[in-house]
Structure formats: C-alpha cells, structure tokens
Write an enzyme that holds these catalytic residues in place. Structure first.
Site, mmCIF file in Angstrom:
data_model
loop_
_atom_site.group_PDB
_atom_site.id
_atom_site.type_symbol
_atom_site.label_atom_id
_atom_site.label_comp_id
_atom_site.label_asym_id
_atom_site.label_seq_id
_atom_site.Cartn_x
_atom_site.Cartn_y
_atom_site.Cartn_z
ATOM 1 N N PRO A 77 1.347 4.512 -2.987
ATOM 2 C CA PRO A 77 0.017 3.986 -2.643
ATOM 3 C C PRO A 77 -0.029 3.545 -1.184
ATOM 4 O O PRO A 77 0.857 2.828 -0.729
ATOM 5 C CB PRO A 77 -0.130 2.780 -3.571
ATOM 6 N N SER A 273 12.034 -0.426 -3.615
ATOM 7 C CA SER A 273 11.199 -0.308 -2.410
ATOM 8 C C SER A 273 11.238 -1.602 -1.621
ATOM 9 O O SER A 273 11.271 -2.687 -2.203
ATOM 10 C CB SER A 273 9.745 -0.028 -2.857
ATOM 11 N N HIS A 275 8.732 -1.806 0.589
ATOM 12 C CA HIS A 275 7.377 -1.644 1.102
ATOM 13 C C HIS A 275 7.401 -0.895 2.450
ATOM 14 O O HIS A 275 6.608 -1.158 3.348
ATOM 15 C CB HIS A 275 6.704 -3.009 1.280
ATOM 16 N N ARG A 278 7.789 -3.118 5.593
ATOM 17 C CA ARG A 278 6.586 -3.791 6.085
ATOM 18 C C ARG A 278 6.492 -5.244 5.633
ATOM 19 O O ARG A 278 5.549 -5.935 5.971
ATOM 20 C CB ARG A 278 5.334 -3.042 5.605
HETATM 21 C C1 FNR Z 1 1.778 0.903 2.398
HETATM 22 N N1 FNR Z 1 2.366 0.505 1.193
HETATM 23 C C2 FNR Z 1 1.568 0.015 0.181
HETATM 24 N N2 FNR Z 1 2.108 -0.319 -1.017
HETATM 25 C C3 FNR Z 1 1.337 -0.754 -2.029
HETATM 26 O O1 FNR Z 1 1.850 -1.035 -3.101
HETATM 27 N N3 FNR Z 1 -0.023 -0.854 -1.858
HETATM 28 C C4 FNR Z 1 -0.650 -0.566 -0.693
HETATM 29 O O2 FNR Z 1 -1.870 -0.657 -0.577
HETATM 30 C C5 FNR Z 1 0.172 -0.150 0.392
HETATM 31 N N4 FNR Z 1 -0.362 0.120 1.616
HETATM 32 C C6 FNR Z 1 0.402 0.674 2.607
HETATM 33 C C7 FNR Z 1 -0.196 1.044 3.809
HETATM 34 C C8 FNR Z 1 0.564 1.692 4.769
HETATM 35 C C9 FNR Z 1 -0.091 2.130 6.047
HETATM 36 C C10 FNR Z 1 1.943 1.976 4.536
HETATM 37 C C11 FNR Z 1 2.772 2.721 5.559
HETATM 38 C C12 FNR Z 1 2.541 1.572 3.369
HETATM 39 C C13 FNR Z 1 3.781 0.768 0.946
HETATM 40 C C14 FNR Z 1 3.964 2.167 0.382
HETATM 41 O O3 FNR Z 1 3.458 2.262 -0.924
HETATM 42 C C15 FNR Z 1 5.438 2.580 0.324
HETATM 43 O O4 FNR Z 1 6.187 1.592 -0.351
HETATM 44 C C16 FNR Z 1 6.056 2.826 1.697
HETATM 45 O O5 FNR Z 1 5.166 3.483 2.550
HETATM 46 C C17 FNR Z 1 7.318 3.667 1.515
HETATM 47 O O6 FNR Z 1 7.998 3.854 2.700
HETATM 48 P P1 FNR Z 1 7.852 5.161 3.634
HETATM 49 O O7 FNR Z 1 7.840 6.380 2.734
HETATM 50 O O8 FNR Z 1 6.531 4.992 4.332
HETATM 51 O O9 FNR Z 1 9.019 5.052 4.518
#
Ligand code: FNR
Length: 379
Positions: A77, A273, A275, A278
């Site tokens: 997501p 994960s 995230h 982040r």
């Molecule tokens: C995310 N991620 C994230 N996760 C989630 O549970 N809900 C969300 O709305 C979001 N939004 C989001 C925005 C952006 C711009 C990024 C880059 C990431 C985290 C995402 O689901 C996931 O865990 C990570 O992106 C995985 O890492 P990689 O594949 O980007 O390295």
C-alpha cells in the site's frame, strides 16, 4: 532513455515528478540509514549457484490466502498513489491485475475504493491504519468489505508519524503553494475525464470519509497527523478481527516476539516491514529480520516481506530468507510515475524474468523449493 530495471524507473521518475513528490516517495526517516540498508542487505544475500539440472520447466506461481498469484509478489500500500499519475490507484491496480497479483489499496488513497475495485478481475487487498477516529476506521472497513476486498492489511508501525526530514525540505509537509496547486489538479474532474474514468469528480477518494472539512490535502494531512493513535495494543485489534470476514495481515513486524503475538492473536499473516525505512531509523532491515522471524513462526502464519525489494533476484532472496511472498512499494511507484499502467506492467514483467533467471541458476523449479538451502553460509 533505456529502461531495464527499477533503478532506471527511479531515475526517470526523478525527471518527471515535481521534487516534493519525488522526495516523498524516495525518502525515509531521520538519516535514512535503514532506507539504505534495506536495499544493501538484500543485495548482500549470496545464493548458491547450481547447474545442469534441466530447468526448462519453471513455475513461479504460489497460492496465498486462497488466491493464485502468478509470481510471489504483491503491491504494497502506498498512500497518495493517485498523485503520481492520473487515477494512479486504478492504473497500478490494473497492471497488478493483468499480471495476476494483488494490489493493496492504501487507506490514504486518491481514488475511492468503489472506483478501483470494479475495474479488476481479482479481489483487491485493503490497508488500514490505526486511527483515534474509530468511526473513520469502521466506515473504511465497511466500504472495503462492500467493494469486495478480501485481505485486510493492518498497519501497526505507524502509531506516530515518522520524522522525515526530506518532506520538510521539499515542501511535502507544511504549507506549499505548488503542492496545493498539484493537489487541486489531481482532484479536478479533468484528471478523471482525460482517462475516461469519471466516477465521482471532486471526490477525495477514501480521504473523503474523514470527519472534518475535506477542503484539501493540507487539511487532510493535519487531520491524519493528529489522529495516529499511540495507545493501540493487540486488544484494540479484536473488534477488527471480529468484524473483518477475510484474511487479516499485520504489517510492520520486525521482531520474532511480535510475530509470535500475531500468531496468538489469530492473524492470517504478517508483513515483515520497516515501512520502507520511513518510520524508525536504525531498526533492522527486512533482510536481516526475516531469518529469526521465520525460525519463530514459519508454517504457523503466512510471512510476507517488503522494504528494499527492487528486482526479481531480491524476491528469490526474500523467500530464501523465510518469506512466503514478497511485496514492493517504491519500485512500482517509480514505474507508475514514469509510464503509468504500462510502466507497472513492464516492471512486473522484468521482475518475473529476473526471478526466472535466479531460479534457473539456483536450480529450483518451484517457489516452494526456494528455502534456506539456497543461501551461501559463510564458514
Ligand atoms: C508507503 N508505505 C505505506 N504503508 C502503509 O501501510 N500504508 C500507506 O499508506 C503507506 N504509504 C506509503 C507511501 C510511500 C510514498 C511509500 C514509499 C511507502 C509503506 C509501504 O507499504 C511499504 O512498506 C514500503 O514502501 C516497502 O519498502 P520499499 O519497497 O519501498 O523499499
């Protein structure tokens, strides 16, 4: 520009996107050490090359939560996916659907669930955050269930928003006239009309469900920031478990003890994960967290993993480290920003090809045969 990898898509996306959007997707928390290690630690996983075993018939498919996936990959997501391309959630979801893998709709999406779900052959997955506003959560769950979403991805590593310096510098957080104009364009009817998807113009997608005045992104971000709930515990998840009829997956697990709690709670899966680097900097990368978690709960619960997966070789590495299925976040957003639905389709084709090469050269014909035996163990 020749595009043959997700890194190429990243470079292209940097050219196309306004800087605040590029840094929003590309950046991580604090000094971004975990963000870098996510990628580096997967890249450092060495596999045993094996040859001459007739690999002419490979099967990259798996079954997960009663669904067949053409490759062991799902789209993670990503909030505000619809900012990267017109009706971005629809375009990414269609590409995933065409490749035979699940798309996970973020609860922070631009397109409404009701717009995306009917465009797909397979059921969509839905992601939810823990918010103080339980009415928002209940409403989102009801809408997702009514739209036919099967798997619920419940994200637990955001009880508070991460410290993201890049967003402050780029203008993604805080008032920014350029961002405001961009948001107005994204939610303007023309964005929908141009691709013939006019459903609910001026609709702020799932965002419209929040209580307050949905007058723009800044309002929404303010609402969201104030609504993450640090009081959350396993007990609070029980009503969701009771309410949601399909599989429930807990996203944001990095510790074997939390993985065991997820089993005790009765979750169907976990997503290993951080995230995408982040949230809390300095925590383990998914590549390093996976083996101990797999030791603790493999076979009792489905293990998914994201954070740092950039190609098909990384998918094989994640599975060798203990995952049942990989997920990708940034990689598909870079492709979406560069070339829309066609870009995401192309990226998934690349991932599958890369997986096939990795499986051939490690001599595994089925995903179930990708195990820890493939790992090079240093003496
Ligand atoms: C995310 N991620 C994230 N996760 C989630 O549970 N809900 C969300 O709305 C979001 N939004 C989001 C925005 C952006 C711009 C990024 C880059 C990431 C985290 C995402 O689901 C996931 O865990 C990570 O992106 C995985 O890492 P990689 O594949 O980007 O390295």
């Amino acid at each position: 520009m020749i595009i043959s990898s997700s890194d190429d898509y990243r470079a292209a996306a940097q050219k196309f996107l306004p800087p605040f959007l590029f840094h929003y997707v590309d950046g991580g928390a604090y000094a971004e050490q975990t963000l870098r290690r996510n990628v580096d630690d997967f890249a450092a996983v060495a596999l045993r090359q094996r040859v001459l075993k007739d690999m002419s018939r490979l099967d990259t498919g798996i079954e997960l939560f009663g669904e067949k996936l053409s490759i062991p990959v799902a789209l993670s997501p990503v909030g505000l996916t619809g900012m990267f391309r017109r009706r971005g959630e629809v375009q990414a979801a269609r590409a995933a659907d065409a490749h035979g893998i699940p798309f996970t709709m973020s609860s922070v999406s631009v397109c409404p669930i009701e717009e995306v779900a009917p465009k797909l052959q397979r059921p969509m997955w839905f992601q939810l955050y823990v918010l103080k506003d339980r009415g928002f959560m209940q409403n989102a769950l009801e809408r997702a269930q009514a739209a036919g979403c099967t798997t619920l991805v419940f994200t637990v590593d955001m009880p508070v928003p991460g410290a993201r310096y890049r967003d402050a510098h780029s203008g993604m957080s805080g008032p920014n006239a350029a961002l405001r104009r961009y948001w107005q364009a994204v939610t303007h009817p023309r964005w929908a009309v141009d691709v013939g998807l006019l459903g609910r113009p001026h609709d702020l997608g799932n965002i419209s469900a929040y209580r307050g005045s949905p007058t723009g992104l800044e309002d929404y971000m303010g609402y969201l920031g104030a609504n993450f709930d640090p009081s959350i515990s396993w007990k609070d998840l029980e009503w969701i478990r009771a309410f949601w009829k399909g599989p429930m997956v807990i996203k944001g697990i990095l510790d074997p003890e939390d993985a065991k709690d997820a089993v005790r709670f009765g979750a169907d899966g976990i997503i290993v994960s951080n995230h995408g680097g982040r949230q809390l900097d300095g925590v383990l990368s998914s590549a390093r967290a996976l083996p101990a978690i797999a030791d603790a709960v493999k076979g009792q619960i489905k293990i998914l993993a994201d954070s740092g997966i950039r190609n098909g070789l990384d998918v094989v590495r994640a599975i060798a480290l203990g995952a049942d299925c990989a997920m990708i976040g940034r990689a598909f957003i870079y492709a979406l920003a560069t070339a829309g639905e066609a870009g995401v389709k192309h990226l998934l084709e690349l991932l599958e090809k890369e997986m096939r090469v990795a499986m051939t050269l490690t001599s595994v014909a089925r995903v179930a045969d990708i195990t820890g035996d493939l790992l090079v163990r240093e003496a």
